[in-house]
Design a protein around this motif. Sequence first.
Motif, PDB file in Angstrom:
ATOM      1  N   PRO B 639     -45.167  11.215 -37.274  1.00 52.54           N
ATOM      2  CA  PRO B 639     -44.592   9.881 -37.100  1.00 52.54           C
ATOM      3  C   PRO B 639     -43.136   9.974 -36.630  1.00 52.54           C
ATOM      4  CG  PRO B 639     -45.762  10.024 -39.201  1.00 52.54           C
ATOM      5  CD  PRO B 639     -45.718  11.412 -38.623  1.00 52.54           C
ATOM      6  N   ASP B 640     -42.773   9.155 -35.646  1.00 50.36           N
ATOM      7  CA  ASP B 640     -41.401   9.187 -35.119  1.00 50.36           C
ATOM      8  C   ASP B 640     -40.370   9.069 -36.233  1.00 50.36           C
ATOM      9  OD1 ASP B 640     -42.215   9.478 -32.552  1.00 50.36           O
ATOM     10  OD2 ASP B 640     -42.181   7.326 -32.093  1.00 50.36           O
ATOM     11  N   ALA B 641     -40.703   8.243 -37.218  1.00 53.38           N
ATOM     12  CA  ALA B 641     -39.735   7.981 -38.280  1.00 53.38           C
ATOM     13  C   ALA B 641     -39.395   9.242 -39.072  1.00 53.38           C
ATOM     14  CB  ALA B 641     -40.288   6.927 -39.232  1.00 53.38           C
ATOM     15  N   TYR B 642     -40.266  10.239 -39.017  1.00 49.72           N
ATOM     16  CA  TYR B 642     -40.005  11.469 -39.781  1.00 49.72           C
ATOM     17  C   TYR B 642     -39.125  12.442 -39.021  1.00 49.72           C
ATOM     18  CZ  TYR B 642     -43.908  10.153 -42.880  1.00 49.72           C
ATOM     19  OH  TYR B 642     -44.740   9.516 -43.764  1.00 49.72           O
ATOM     20  N   LEU B 643     -38.927  12.198 -37.739  1.00 51.15           N
ATOM     21  CA  LEU B 643     -38.132  13.116 -36.915  1.00 51.15           C
ATOM     22  C   LEU B 643     -36.728  12.564 -36.744  1.00 51.15           C
ATOM     23  CD1 LEU B 643     -40.420  14.451 -34.088  1.00 51.15           C
ATOM     24  CD2 LEU B 643     -38.658  15.765 -35.250  1.00 51.15           C
ATOM     25  N   THR B 644     -35.848  12.925 -37.666  1.00 53.52           N
ATOM     26  CA  THR B 644     -34.495  12.366 -37.606  1.00 53.52           C
ATOM     27  C   THR B 644     -33.461  13.407 -37.184  1.00 53.52           C
ATOM     28  OG1 THR B 644     -34.253  12.884 -39.955  1.00 53.52           O
ATOM     29  CG2 THR B 644     -34.975  10.649 -39.392  1.00 53.52           C
ATOM     30  N   ALA B 645     -33.819  14.664 -37.108  1.00 57.10           N
ATOM     31  CA  ALA B 645     -32.870  15.737 -36.777  1.00 57.10           C
ATOM     32  C   ALA B 645     -32.204  15.464 -35.436  1.00 57.10           C
ATOM     33  CB  ALA B 645     -33.595  17.073 -36.726  1.00 57.10           C
ATOM     34  N   PRO B 646     -30.867  15.376 -35.420  1.00 54.46           N
ATOM     35  CA  PRO B 646     -30.189  15.160 -34.134  1.00 54.46           C
ATOM     36  C   PRO B 646     -30.590  16.179 -33.071  1.00 54.46           C
ATOM     37  CG  PRO B 646     -28.623  14.929 -35.928  1.00 54.46           C
ATOM     38  CD  PRO B 646     -29.913  15.373 -36.541  1.00 54.46           C
ATOM     39  N   ILE B 647     -30.810  17.437 -33.474  1.00 56.78           N
ATOM     40  CA  ILE B 647     -31.139  18.432 -32.454  1.00 56.78           C
ATOM     41  C   ILE B 647     -32.526  18.224 -31.865  1.00 56.78           C
ATOM     42  CG2 ILE B 647     -29.620  20.268 -33.293  1.00 56.78           C
ATOM     43  CD1 ILE B 647     -32.104  21.573 -34.575  1.00 56.78           C
ATOM     44  N   ALA B 648     -33.334  17.399 -32.501  1.00 55.40           N
ATOM     45  CA  ALA B 648     -34.697  17.206 -32.001  1.00 55.40           C
ATOM     46  C   ALA B 648     -34.852  15.873 -31.295  1.00 55.40           C
ATOM     47  CB  ALA B 648     -35.698  17.294 -33.146  1.00 55.40           C
ATOM     48  N   THR B 649     -33.782  15.112 -31.270  1.00 60.93           N
ATOM     49  CA  THR B 649     -33.869  13.796 -30.632  1.00 60.93           C
ATOM     50  C   THR B 649     -33.058  13.838 -29.346  1.00 60.93           C
ATOM     51  OG1 THR B 649     -31.965  13.079 -31.892  1.00 60.93           O
ATOM     52  CG2 THR B 649     -34.125  12.645 -32.837  1.00 60.93           C
ATOM     53  N   GLY B 650     -32.891  12.713 -28.721  1.00 64.96           N
ATOM     54  CA  GLY B 650     -32.165  12.652 -27.458  1.00 64.96           C
ATOM     55  C   GLY B 650     -30.725  13.128 -27.538  1.00 64.96           C
ATOM     56  N   ILE B 651     -30.177  13.216 -28.757  1.00 69.72           N
ATOM     57  CA  ILE B 651     -28.752  13.535 -28.899  1.00 69.72           C
ATOM     58  C   ILE B 651     -28.416  14.883 -28.276  1.00 69.72           C
ATOM     59  CG2 ILE B 651     -26.960  14.033 -30.603  1.00 69.72           C
ATOM     60  CD1 ILE B 651     -28.349  11.952 -32.430  1.00 69.72           C
ATOM     61  N   GLU B 652     -29.238  15.891 -28.554  1.00 66.84           N
ATOM     62  CA  GLU B 652     -28.949  17.218 -28.019  1.00 66.84           C
ATOM     63  C   GLU B 652     -29.103  17.220 -26.494  1.00 66.84           C
ATOM     64  OE1 GLU B 652     -27.689  19.801 -29.505  1.00 66.84           O
ATOM     65  OE2 GLU B 652     -27.804  21.125 -27.753  1.00 66.84           O
ATOM     66  N   ALA B 653     -30.139  16.574 -26.003  1.00 66.82           N
ATOM     67  CA  ALA B 653     -30.350  16.518 -24.550  1.00 66.82           C
ATOM     68  C   ALA B 653     -29.160  15.853 -23.876  1.00 66.82           C
ATOM     69  CB  ALA B 653     -31.645  15.762 -24.253  1.00 66.82           C
ATOM     70  N   GLU B 654     -28.654  14.787 -24.500  1.00 64.75           N
ATOM     71  CA  GLU B 654     -27.512  14.051 -23.960  1.00 64.75           C
ATOM     72  C   GLU B 654     -26.274  14.956 -23.896  1.00 64.75           C
ATOM     73  OE1 GLU B 654     -27.971  11.111 -22.729  1.00 64.75           O
ATOM     74  OE2 GLU B 654     -25.865  11.096 -22.071  1.00 64.75           O
ATOM     75  N   ARG B 655     -26.036  15.703 -24.970  1.00 64.84           N
ATOM     76  CA  ARG B 655     -24.914  16.648 -25.009  1.00 64.84           C
ATOM     77  C   ARG B 655     -24.975  17.631 -23.846  1.00 64.84           C
ATOM     78  NH1 ARG B 655     -25.885  18.557 -30.821  1.00 64.84           N
ATOM     79  NH2 ARG B 655     -24.744  17.027 -32.047  1.00 64.84           N
ATOM     80  N   GLN B 656     -26.179  18.184 -23.644  1.00 68.25           N
ATOM     81  CA  GLN B 656     -26.347  19.182 -22.588  1.00 68.25           C
ATOM     82  C   GLN B 656     -26.102  18.548 -21.227  1.00 68.25           C
ATOM     83  OE1 GLN B 656     -27.120  22.519 -22.828  1.00 68.25           O
ATOM     84  NE2 GLN B 656     -27.132  22.511 -25.060  1.00 68.25           N
ATOM     85  N   LYS B 657     -26.573  17.331 -21.067  1.00 64.51           N
ATOM     86  CA  LYS B 657     -26.414  16.647 -19.786  1.00 64.51           C
ATOM     87  C   LYS B 657     -24.926  16.418 -19.489  1.00 64.51           C
ATOM     88  CE  LYS B 657     -27.930  12.409 -17.631  1.00 64.51           C
ATOM     89  NZ  LYS B 657     -27.846  11.075 -18.223  1.00 64.51           N
ATOM     90  N   THR B 658     -24.207  15.892 -20.478  1.00 66.90           N
ATOM     91  CA  THR B 658     -22.783  15.632 -20.309  1.00 66.90           C
ATOM     92  C   THR B 658     -22.047  16.920 -19.937  1.00 66.90           C
ATOM     93  OG1 THR B 658     -23.019  14.042 -22.090  1.00 66.90           O
ATOM     94  CG2 THR B 658     -20.778  14.595 -21.423  1.00 66.90           C
ATOM     95  N   MET B 659     -22.399  17.992 -20.624  1.00 69.75           N
ATOM     96  CA  MET B 659     -21.704  19.264 -20.377  1.00 69.75           C
ATOM     97  C   MET B 659     -21.953  19.741 -18.956  1.00 69.75           C
ATOM     98  SD  MET B 659     -21.679  22.706 -22.634  1.00 69.75           S
ATOM     99  CE  MET B 659     -23.426  22.724 -22.927  1.00 69.75           C
ATOM    100  N   ARG B 660     -23.191  19.603 -18.499  1.00 62.93           N
ATOM    101  CA  ARG B 660     -23.511  20.080 -17.157  1.00 62.93           C
ATOM    102  C   ARG B 660     -22.833  19.216 -16.090  1.00 62.93           C
ATOM    103  NH1 ARG B 660     -27.772  23.578 -16.647  1.00 62.93           N
ATOM    104  NH2 ARG B 660     -29.022  22.402 -15.159  1.00 62.93           N
ATOM    105  N   GLU B 661     -22.760  17.941 -16.371  1.00 65.65           N
ATOM    106  CA  GLU B 661     -22.058  17.067 -15.421  1.00 65.65           C
ATOM    107  C   GLU B 661     -20.574  17.428 -15.370  1.00 65.65           C
ATOM    108  OE1 GLU B 661     -23.024  13.090 -16.598  1.00 65.65           O
ATOM    109  OE2 GLU B 661     -25.019  13.288 -15.664  1.00 65.65           O
ATOM    110  N   TYR B 662     -20.002  17.636 -16.542  1.00 71.17           N
ATOM    111  CA  TYR B 662     -18.584  18.013 -16.616  1.00 71.17           C
ATOM    112  C   TYR B 662     -18.344  19.311 -15.849  1.00 71.17           C
ATOM    113  CZ  TYR B 662     -14.282  19.868 -18.599  1.00 71.17           C
ATOM    114  OH  TYR B 662     -13.045  20.416 -18.766  1.00 71.17           O
TER     115      TYR B 662
END
Lengths: 666, 666
Positions: B639-662
């Motif tokens: 269930p989506d509600a059980y997956l709260t880990a920032p590293i497993a959600t869009g947060i980590e992907a977003e971080r990587q994207k920002t870094m690559r753009e930078y």
Amino acid sequence: MATAAPDLDVTVDPNSLRSLVDGRWAHIRTQVREQLRGPLFAPTHGLGIEEHRNRVYDQMLALAASGLPRLGFPKEYGGGGDIGGSVTTLEMLSGDLSLMVKAGVQFGLFGGAIQALGTERHHETYLKQVMDFELPGCFAMTETGHGSDVQLLRTTATYDPAAEQFVIHTPHQAAQKDYIGNAARDGRVAVVFAQLITGREGHGVHAFLVPIRDAAGRARHGVTIGDCGGKAGLAGVDNGRLTFNQVRIPRENLLNRYGDVARDGTYSSPIESQSRRFFTMLGTLIRGRVCVAATAGSATQLALSIAVRYADVRRQFSAPDSDDEVVLLDYLAHQRRLLPALATSYALRFAQEELVGRLHDLAEPLDPSADEAAQQRRERDQRELEYRAAGLKAVATWHATKTIQTCREACGGAGYLAENQLPQLKADTDVFTTFEGDNTVLLQLVAKGLLTSYRDHFGSLDTLGLVRFVAESFVGAVIERTAARELIRRLVDAAPGTDEEAGLYDRGWQLALFEDREKHVLEGLARRLRRAGTGDEAFAVFNAAQDHLLYAAQVHVDRIVLEAFVAALDRCPDDDCTELLERVCDLFVLSNVERDVGWFLQHGRLTPARAKAVTSAVNDLCRRLRPYASLLVDGFGIPDAYLTAPIATGIEAERQKTMREYDRHA
Amino acid sequence: MATAAPDLDVTVDPNSLRSLVDGRWAHIRTQVREQLRGPLFAPTHGLGIEEHRNRVYDQMLALAASGLPRLGFPKEYGGGGDIGGSVTTLEMLSGDLSLMVKAGVQFGLFGGAIQALGTERHHETYLKQVMDFELPGCFAMTETGHGSDVQLLRTTATYDPAAEQFVIHTPHQAAQKDYIGNAARDGRVAVVFAQLITGREGHGVHAFLVPIRDAAGRARHGVTIGDCGGKAGLAGVDNGRLTFNQVRIPRENLLNRYGDVARDGTYSSPIESQSRRFFTMLGTLIRGRVCVAATAGSATQLALSIAVRYADVRRQFSAPDSDDEVVLLDYLAHQRRLLPALATSYALRFAQEELVGRLHDLAEPLDPSADEAAQQRRERDQRELEYRAAGLKAVATWHATKTIQTCREACGGAGYLAENQLPQLKADTDVFTTFEGDNTVLLQLVAKGLLTSYRDHFGSLDTLGLVRFVAESFVGAVIERTAARELIRRLVDAAPGTDEEAGLYDRGWQLALFEDREKHVLEGLARRLRRAGTGDEAFAVFNAAQDHLLYAAQVHVDRIVLEAFVAALDRCPDDDCTELLERVCDLFVLSNVERDVGWFLQHGRLTPARAKAVTSAVNDLCRRLRPYASLLVDGFGIPDAYLTAPIATGIEAERQKTMREYDRHA
């Protein structure tokens, strides 16, 4: 083929055993056992985060007051100049690993970086305050985006010649400093690793002293401090996150031993290659790795002490035709869980002893009048130390993770209760496999080092990348013996080789087997990597061989660990003690062979019959060593104050006694 | 020999995959996903013990209000009569395993014992209150001194005919009830297992309903309640200790389905043998084991979801001649850590599905008019179910412990942070390997079951002890195929045997290899045990073969797991999905062969060249499956509600994207 282990009927003086295990820094161990006792240093559990942080802070003050942390610092600044003693002190803090980690951050990483990367001006200003914990500090290397590949850190330190300042800046979220010990609550200054930029040119990662909190504990202007919050363990360590928004620091705050910036912004360094400069700076991490390996060892020893003592009194299930319930440690399955791990812990203890000795001896500066050959030898020794520290750290911490887990399970439900210490030990040590260098990355470093040192014999050194090291051909591999060289040579020479005639208990055969495995694995690896071309292809070749690479490092470490054990046997002054440890060494070797039995069979190093004999021999050794199990865990010399688990103290034995008495009368 | 895995280029409909994985109780999964969401059921961390207990108590009330716990109870008392649905419900509670365990204690163990061991008078009085959590209860079996060997519990229940009461008593400290869920805070009644004594004669362990707290929550007279305090995990479960000092309960509180005491103290039972009676009662534990295996599975799936999602975006180290950093999951070493574990999780999921199905179907009472053959078949099926539940519980929980640990390490420092869920998953599931039956003990039960069922073919059944089962000779072993029998027979018959010609990916060869391993190991074990005499000698023979015994159980479970996977492939209605899962099945099989490669080589089942080919094939399969890794973890339907880990959600992907753009602009 005879597989029965030699009979074992010895009376071992616990003091002889203890003295061998305590080793060169026995006096420090005694001192720590005496000084750091009392309620403040006893294990606890169930503290909230704040409470635990407060307690560890108080422990740090008491530790600083004991003067022990001074051991690792130079005499000219009031230190003890005793690196080995300082590592041993940390190793002895296994009563609460939060203290060990916090002390490691303060005295080892933060203080160590100032000492190793800074120059006189930094030493004079900071070292005393660091040693006395008057200035709590951080080692701010890891970023959210880069933990293993720290050469690619994104934090910048841009020099402003007009103001004669560096501007420390976090360009985006992945560049924030993360997991930084001492940052969330106590740290006042951080050694920040950042890309040094002057006149638009980058010079790679350097370290800078950056004040992060004022005396009142408030974050400095431009510094944002976060708290990593709850962790699996180590609740007493305040790990945090640091973000810098154009934070200005004086030019003098660059730790300038390996690279400096003049007032006008001119960069200079005694080391030309940017990459080599960086890896020289990283050399400061060696001591941290040695300490982690040491503490993984003492935590494992504590876990084994608990599980073995419990297994030695706890009973479950009656034997056929008997009303007596069987003591857990009399079951083969239980012996197999605990005794090979115990034997490996002895082996690692001796390898650690040797590693600390080398770290200590190589910290002595070389005589300035030494000739070039001596200097090259020293550099080579230094590099070898780095690889060995990396390899032992990986092997010792994985051994800890696995063994503490096994101990927990071997104690059943009781092992799950906080009062029995195993949960805390498991949770605290769990991070050891990935901090101070991720184990997988470290083992690759070891393999790289091995391939490189072989190349040294045959060609010039080229550091362009791992794949490149073996791009050209080289002839065969050379095993460098690391400990008790002469003795080991004699034993290997006397062995009948790796064939069927040698007894499984022949030390020379065992040594030759480990050497041969390492040599074969390395040679095969070199052959595979030599096929690598450039670019995508090079990565594909490297990647396809990655499991081979990790295995090469593993079996290298196995060999140096065995050599250290053999050297320790040679040092043992007591015959009965030696005889006991000979069997412990056999169990270490043969359980290791059993782990890799597929490899030995696949490569024709063992016949199926001999492989089967190895399994029987492990069983047999377990049976022979079983009566000595408690003696062996006592040999580790865990301070009594650290053993609070009811199942490991007289409480469990008393319960069993009462029950048996009741049964007799019922 | 061709070792390259078949090409894999498929477009899998996630819904097809999900529907196959969700299986027979898909509707319950959907219902739980919809009903148990919202903040009350989201994962949390860092709660104090009291706070966590309160939260789980509130969750229990909400769960009871949902009506889901009724599923497992008989229709005549307002239940759903759907055992499979009730197990599936528990399996889906992996968002907070404290809730799963507390619910398991209340509805499965406490409620289940009343249902299975009690009779109408107990059902009518208690079941409704149990289902609705109006009467929180305990399952008080384990004692401090006896966890595995519960036949030797020391608590006594002595019948007093004058008062028509039983006197429940704890004779000494090792006999206190320990680790009892629901005891420390909430339980009002306990099902207490104790030695039934009437007229000075012991009749073995029986279960009794003993009130332990009054309505106000105060301990009843004579009952002392302790708190087990902190544990490695499961902080939301109030485990406690119960000591009884001559506590009197009415005669009717004996759960009297398998043994009763008349007013005058006369004992009667439908089962003559005391030992057989006891093991029949223990049969009530099956459902608990099935639930633990299920939850170990869903927790492992959650951990893999986190680690795979992270590895699919996180980058570290540049490839040679490239500025691009490599995605973690592109490294072979990283694939090797996660993908074989992922494949094994799929295999176990399908085995679990089958196990739950059998549990459910066997809960249907046999038609009373069934003939004796049908009754015997039913009894045999029931026994086989017990062994299979025990075996899968052991294998699934060890897989969980190992895999969650691997996932934690694969996420580096981030995996150590509570916010990323892995610490909690590790800590909570850690006890699974030793509760509801210690895994080592359970595997011995499995091996015993196997030996027994072979003997059934050749002689009468004798239950005097494990060693005895094989004291006489029997001819060969019989492999009973457990799933999709016809299909498996065809595949095996079509395979070219275990020799070199068969492709490693030939399913028939794989099945035959697993069958052959099991048969050989079992036969060897039987030969060894047959040498056992009596008394000390019998114990020595048994003990020397203990590792062999555990291995026999392990490879038996491996075989039934593979058969379940093959049956699932046969059920899969979608070609692309089938093709993908065929490769997943190959990876499960070949990584399992790799684990035991020493055995296969030693017994001439693989040549060295073929063993090497197995390793290459595992690497190749990792490479082929890598692009489908995220799809495969999504297939588990956490269930989506059980997956709260920032590293497993869009947060980590977003971080990587920002870094690559930078980086691109820098």
